[in-house]
Write a protein that holds these residues in place. Structure first.
Motif, PDB file in Angstrom:
ATOM      1  N   VAL A 329       0.839  -1.205   0.000  1.00  7.71           N
ATOM      2  CA  VAL A 329       0.000   0.000   0.000  1.00  7.71           C
ATOM      3  C   VAL A 329       0.871   1.250   0.000  1.00  7.71           C
ATOM      4  O   VAL A 329       0.613   2.207  -0.751  1.00  7.71           O
ATOM      5  N   ALA A 330       1.917   1.261   0.819  1.00  9.34           N
ATOM      6  CA  ALA A 330       2.808   2.430   0.867  1.00  9.34           C
ATOM      7  C   ALA A 330       3.452   2.674  -0.491  1.00  9.34           C
ATOM      8  O   ALA A 330       3.549   3.820  -0.953  1.00  9.34           O
ATOM      9  N   ALA A 331       3.891   1.590  -1.163  1.00 13.25           N
ATOM     10  CA  ALA A 331       4.495   1.746  -2.489  1.00 13.25           C
ATOM     11  C   ALA A 331       3.468   2.258  -3.493  1.00 13.25           C
ATOM     12  O   ALA A 331       3.780   3.113  -4.336  1.00 13.25           O
ATOM     13  N   ALA A 332       2.240   1.753  -3.409  1.00 11.54           N
ATOM     14  CA  ALA A 332       1.193   2.210  -4.330  1.00 11.54           C
ATOM     15  C   ALA A 332       0.869   3.681  -4.112  1.00 11.54           C
ATOM     16  O   ALA A 332       0.681   4.435  -5.077  1.00 11.54           O
ATOM     17  N   VAL A 333       0.828   4.113  -2.852  1.00  9.02           N
ATOM     18  CA  VAL A 333       0.542   5.525  -2.559  1.00  9.02           C
ATOM     19  C   VAL A 333       1.675   6.414  -3.072  1.00  9.02           C
ATOM     20  O   VAL A 333       1.434   7.472  -3.671  1.00  9.02           O
ATOM     21  N   ARG A 334       2.925   5.984  -2.849  1.00  6.86           N
ATOM     22  CA  ARG A 334       4.061   6.763  -3.371  1.00  6.86           C
ATOM     23  C   ARG A 334       3.996   6.885  -4.886  1.00  6.86           C
ATOM     24  O   ARG A 334       4.253   7.955  -5.458  1.00  6.86           O
ATOM     25  N   THR A 335       3.653   5.787  -5.534  1.00 13.08           N
ATOM     26  CA  THR A 335       3.616   5.788  -6.991  1.00 13.08           C
ATOM     27  C   THR A 335       2.463   6.628  -7.513  1.00 13.08           C
ATOM     28  O   THR A 335       2.601   7.329  -8.525  1.00 13.08           O
ATOM     29  N   LEU A 336       1.322   6.576  -6.840  1.00 12.36           N
ATOM     30  CA  LEU A 336       0.208   7.445  -7.219  1.00 12.36           C
ATOM     31  C   LEU A 336       0.597   8.910  -7.121  1.00 12.36           C
ATOM     32  O   LEU A 336       0.275   9.714  -8.008  1.00 12.36           O
ATOM     33  N   THR A 337       1.308   9.268  -6.058  1.00 13.27           N
ATOM     34  CA  THR A 337       1.751  10.655  -5.886  1.00 13.27           C
ATOM     35  C   THR A 337       2.689  11.053  -7.020  1.00 13.27           C
ATOM     36  O   THR A 337       2.584  12.154  -7.572  1.00 13.27           O
ATOM     37  N   ALA A 338       3.611  10.147  -7.367  1.00 13.11           N
ATOM     38  CA  ALA A 338       4.557  10.454  -8.445  1.00 13.11           C
ATOM     39  C   ALA A 338       3.856  10.571  -9.795  1.00 13.11           C
ATOM     40  O   ALA A 338       4.202  11.431 -10.613  1.00 13.11           O
ATOM     41  N   LEU A 339       2.848   9.733 -10.042  1.00 16.02           N
ATOM     42  CA  LEU A 339       2.112   9.818 -11.307  1.00 16.02           C
ATOM     43  C   LEU A 339       1.326  11.116 -11.402  1.00 16.02           C
ATOM     44  O   LEU A 339       1.207  11.713 -12.470  1.00 16.02           O
ATOM     45  N   GLY A 340       0.772  11.561 -10.272  1.00 10.24           N
ATOM     46  CA  GLY A 340      -0.032  12.775 -10.265  1.00 10.24           C
ATOM     47  C   GLY A 340      -1.441  12.531 -10.775  1.00 10.24           C
ATOM     48  O   GLY A 340      -1.752  11.484 -11.365  1.00 10.24           O
ATOM     49  N   ALA A 341      -2.279  13.510 -10.580  1.00 13.00           N
ATOM     50  CA  ALA A 341      -3.689  13.381 -10.969  1.00 13.00           C
ATOM     51  C   ALA A 341      -3.862  13.252 -12.467  1.00 13.00           C
ATOM     52  O   ALA A 341      -4.898  12.750 -12.937  1.00 13.00           O
TER      53      ALA A 341
END
Length: 645
Positions: A329-341
């Motif tokens: 989950v932490a990795a997915a959240v970090r990656t979502l942040t990096a991808l951006g909206a």
């Protein structure tokens, strides 16, 4: 006037002379407004983006920066004339410049044209040449700038590969070998780059080198990430081996994929997870190793792809390995942040669904639960917009696992299960068809409709044969034990001893799979307690019974069975609210039963309030694996106790 941010932030007059923008904060304000693409940025947002811990007079300082920038950008503007470049709009500021006056907008527009037509390649050459270094290079510490750098770097790599593809498609290519070789060396995780290099080598008449390049790609992806090449690279290798004169890859060669090839380590991990047993341990280990390796590459899209590829249908609300789930989950959240909206919708949907599916540990905080619920809803909405059945099934799995927010939601879960089953059947996705059957089995069990639940169990068993899902008959075996327990109360039904034996057989089968740590601990003891309650008998007191995570709710009843009422009263006083999972109705019923027997009105009232929405359901039935009987019975006990004068 021209503003450049593809490198250090700068502004240039029409004659090419630099504009004195002032200090670092001035340049950051200008850069942040460039990143907004002409949209207004509220003052509060600018303050938060400029300072981690804003000073008391942050808004005043911001206004000072804006005033100085206005003088620099429009030095000849007459006094008391409204600014035309950096304007005040509503509660914030916006930058008003033609798109071709800002290098990042010229680059984005050139890439968009090149995507549409090969004639856009010349503009793409010019736009790529304008890069002077990392975007917003002199704004290194700001979170907003890091997100923009990540987004723009991905677009730059895509543009580089698209330019090469257009050149290859136009008949050129041999001269690209050195350039693409350097590109692959710098970005070895980008499968499209390997394919382009192989095509360029083939165009130069170097077929052996082209095949060697594809072999290097295979080795690198396998050793570092556990990924086999995607379909495009496999197709390209086949074409080179066939000696094809021209190699025209699918148009999606340079587009970021969502799913890795069919024989990746992540796919193997999926297979092991579905098979269960000792394979679960290997599945968790291999999956997390692949995620961590992907993160080390710095390739956000690749990391998202690896994380989202593990779309294993999940039925139970407790994770087999909570620590691993938290890490994913932490990795997915970090990656979502990096991808951006504005990142690729399919990748974002898979990451959001992963957050929803993996956020199922009993010890989640309220904030984590809210985040998981939002992730489930957003993943579902994106999947519906994309009209991607496989992605929607994964998202619906997240919705299901986040649908235990209070007692009494069996009917809502049945609706989710029905859609999963319908989608999976129509689109021939049998693993999710199994999930749909098991969700509906659980829901029918919770509603006391054992005939419908049995039909779903039989259908799930049939599907398990074709999907080689060995855990399914273990789960349906527990369901049949639950049916036997329920029918042991009927005239001419099986005896309680026969039901207990059936539970023991089911427990042995579950232990034979490796135990499934998120599921089996305490399950057999809780099932025996439920069987005794069905027959109005006290709780079992065998000290060898493992109550697992259910001990806080069963302890008052075990102490009552040992005639240790005061200890039972003390245990009831510290009994927490049940976790929001398959067993919440059952655990509330245990609290209600103990409170009624101990005449603890406050605890009884609390249990009654929680159980009223589940009045028509069966306690423990939501698991599909055991039963304590109708909730109505325990609710009536609790209400009678709470209403005493």
């Amino acid at each position: 006037m021209r503003i450049d941010v593809l490198g250090a932030v700068r502004a240039l007059h029409d004659d090419g002379t630099p504009v004195d923008l002032g200090g670092p904060r001035h340049r950051e304000v200008l850069a942040r407004l460039v990143a907004a693409g002409g949209r207004m940025v509220p003052t509060d947002t600018l303050v938060e983006d400029l300072w981690t811990d804003p000073p008391v007079r942050a808004v005043g300082a911001l206004r000072t920066f804006v005033a100085a920038l206005r003088r620099a950008l429009e030095p000849g503007r007459p006094p008391r004339t409204p600014p035309r470049v950096l304007v005040t709009e509503g509660p914030g500021y916006a930058l008003r410049l033609p798109r071709d006056a800002v290098d990042v907008h010229r680059f984005e527009d050139a890439l968009a044209r090149a995507r549409r037509t090969p004639e856009g390649r010349a503009d793409l050459d010019t736009a790529l040449a304008a890069w002077r270094g990392p975007a917003y290079a002199d704004v290194p510490g700001s979170a907003w700038a890091q997100r923009e750098r990540t987004r723009l770097e991905e677009l730059r790599l895509e543009a580089t590969e698209l330019r090469a593809l257009l050149l290859l498609d136009s008949g050129s290519g041999a001269e690209l070998v050195a350039e693409l070789g350097a590109h692959v060396a710098e970005h070895p995780w980008r499968e499209p780059a390997w394919g382009l290099l192989a095509r360029a080598l083939h165009r130069a008449g170097r077929q052996a080198d082209a095949l060697a390049t594809l072999r290097r790609a295979r080795t690198m992806l396998s050793d570092q990430l556990g990924l086999d090449p995607g379909a495009e690279l496999l197709h390209l290798e086949t074409e080179i081996l066939r000696g094809a004169a021209t190699l025209q890859p699918p148009p999606s060669l340079w587009a970021a994929g969502v799913r890795p090839g069919p024989r990746t380590t992540v796919e193997l991990a999926r297979t092991l997870a579905l098979a269960g047993g000792g394979g679960l341990v290997h599945s968790r280990r291999d999956r997390l190793a692949a995620v961590r390796a992907a993160e080390r590459t710095g390739d956000t899209a690749l990391t998202a792809r690896v994380i989202g590829a593990y779309d294993v249908p999940a039925l139970w609300t407790r994770a087999d390995d909570p620590e691993q789930s938290r890490a994913v989950v932490a990795a997915a959240v970090r990656t979502l942040t990096a991808l951006g909206a504005d990142g690729p919708a399919a990748l974002r949907a898979r990451l959001l669904a992963t957050v929803a599916v993996e956020s199922r540990s009993a010890d989640l905080s309220a904030t984590e639960r809210r985040r998981a619920g939002r992730a489930a809803r957003e993943a579902e909405a994106l999947a519906r917009e994309l009209d991607d059945p496989a992605l929607l099934l994964f998202a619906l799995n997240g919705r299901f696992l986040q649908s235990f927010t209070r007692p009494g939601l069996a009917a809502a879960r049945d609706a989710i299960g029905a859609e999963i089953l319908d989608l999976a059947t129509r689109h021939e996705l049998p693993d999710f068809a199994v999930l749909g059957r098991l969700v509906r089995l659980q829901s029918a069990s919770a509603l006391g409709d054992l005939g419908t639940a049995t039909a779903h169990a039989e259908a799930a068993d049939q599907l398990a044969v074709s999907t080689e899902a060995s855990l399914v008959p273990v789960l349906t075996g527990w369901f049949r034990a639950r049916v036997t327990a329920a029918r042991s109360t009927e005239p001419d039904g099986p005896t309680a001893a026969a039901a207990a034996a059936h539970y023991r057989t089911a427990e042995n089968a579950l232990a034979g799979t490796g135990g499934m740590p998120g599921l089996h601990r305490g399950l057999f003891a809780l099932a025996l307690l439920g069987l005794r309650l069905l027959h109005d008998r006290p709780a079992p007191t065998d000290p060898a019974l493992d109550w697992g995570p259910y001990r806080p709710w069963t302890r008052p009843l075990v102490l009552l069975a040992r005639n240790r009422d005061e200890e039972a009263r003390a245990a009831l006083a510290v009994t927490p609210e049940p976790p929001l999972d398959h067993m919440q109705e059952a655990l509330w019923c245990l609290t209600a039963h103990a409170a009624a027997h101990l005449d603890e009105r406050s605890a009884a009232a609390r249990a009654a309030t929680a159980l009223r929405p589940a009045r028509t359901e069966h306690a423990g039935g939501a698991s599909g694996m055991l039963t304590l009987g109708p909730v109505e019975r325990y609710l009536a006990e609790a209400e009678a106790c709470a209403d005493k004068n």
